[in-house]
Design a protein around this motif. Sequence first.
Motif, PDB file in Angstrom:
ATOM      1  N   ARG A 165      -4.470  -8.673  -2.327  1.00  0.00           N
ATOM      2  CA  ARG A 165      -4.906  -7.281  -2.511  1.00  0.00           C
ATOM      3  C   ARG A 165      -6.067  -7.281  -3.493  1.00  0.00           C
TER       4      ARG A 165
ATOM      5  N   CYS B 266      -7.618   0.044  -1.936  1.00  0.00           N
ATOM      6  CA  CYS B 266      -7.563  -1.408  -2.011  1.00  0.00           C
ATOM      7  C   CYS B 266      -8.005  -2.047  -0.698  1.00  0.00           C
TER       8      CYS B 266
ATOM      9  N   VAL C 174      -7.038   2.183   2.447  1.00  0.00           N
ATOM     10  CA  VAL C 174      -6.860   0.740   2.596  1.00  0.00           C
ATOM     11  C   VAL C 174      -7.861   0.223   3.618  1.00  0.00           C
TER      12      VAL C 174
ATOM     13  N   VAL D  53       0.842  -1.202   0.000  1.00  0.00           N
ATOM     14  CA  VAL D  53       0.000   0.000   0.000  1.00  0.00           C
ATOM     15  C   VAL D  53       0.876   1.250   0.000  1.00  0.00           C
TER      16      VAL D  53
ATOM     17  N   VAL E  50      -9.499  -5.024  -5.194  1.00  0.00           N
ATOM     18  CA  VAL E  50      -9.938  -3.677  -5.558  1.00  0.00           C
ATOM     19  C   VAL E  50     -11.401  -3.727  -5.965  1.00  0.00           C
TER      20      VAL E  50
ATOM     21  N   ASP F 299      -6.739  -8.086  -7.205  1.00  0.00           N
ATOM     22  CA  ASP F 299      -5.728  -7.334  -7.942  1.00  0.00           C
ATOM     23  C   ASP F 299      -4.464  -8.175  -8.058  1.00  0.00           C
TER      24      ASP F 299
END
Length: 226
Positions: free
Chosen positions: A221, A132, A100, A39, A223, A210
């Motif tokens: 991760r 994310c 985040v 991040v 999105v 992602d």
Amino acid sequence: MREGYGGTGPGAITPDGCAVELYARLPVGEEPDIIAAAVPAGAHILELGSGVGRVTHPLLERGFTVTAVDESADMLARVRGARTIRGPIEDLDLGETFDVVMLASFLVHAGDEEVRRGILRTCARHVADGGCVLIQREGADYHTDVPRERVDPSGFTVRIASVEPAGEGVDSVRAEYVFPDAVWTQTFLSRPLTKEQFESALAEAGLEVDTYLTPDGMWVRAVPSV
């Protein structure tokens, strides 16, 4: 106590069977490094299920801003330096978004599918445009490599003692934490998810993968879906 959950040992026990004193003792692992690498520096993180701040505090030390959410007041009382919010994750609606959103501790494997759906909707609702969601999944053999144990370098043993079917695709998991001066146990419900089932659950909430951040696929991760 939530149905199917329980815990034993010294000190307060949360509704999902977690022992506050135990989690105050557990050392942080590689989680802060994984998160920091995934991040932007200085991001504002919404940490869902923060507990006593085991991961919160190292993230604060790395320059992140953290809003810590947990349903246990006893857990949140141990958090320092972060904004804290008490309540169940699946019902959370803060009316704001974050760079985040973090969902660790295998919470995506909640035994109750409606709870899991609510948790993932909370993630989607609170992630900012361009932001994310970081999710920790169980390992591939989490429910089958049993019993197993690991001796931590600091001197305690963590053991997954048993995994028993609890019906409708859910397992009852019993964990034991043995320290020289105390023993804690936790029993909780967990729903195994294949990669396909996990990604389908994300899609239902308006999220998509992602990238898988670790070789074992345990950190992801995600999105918002386009």
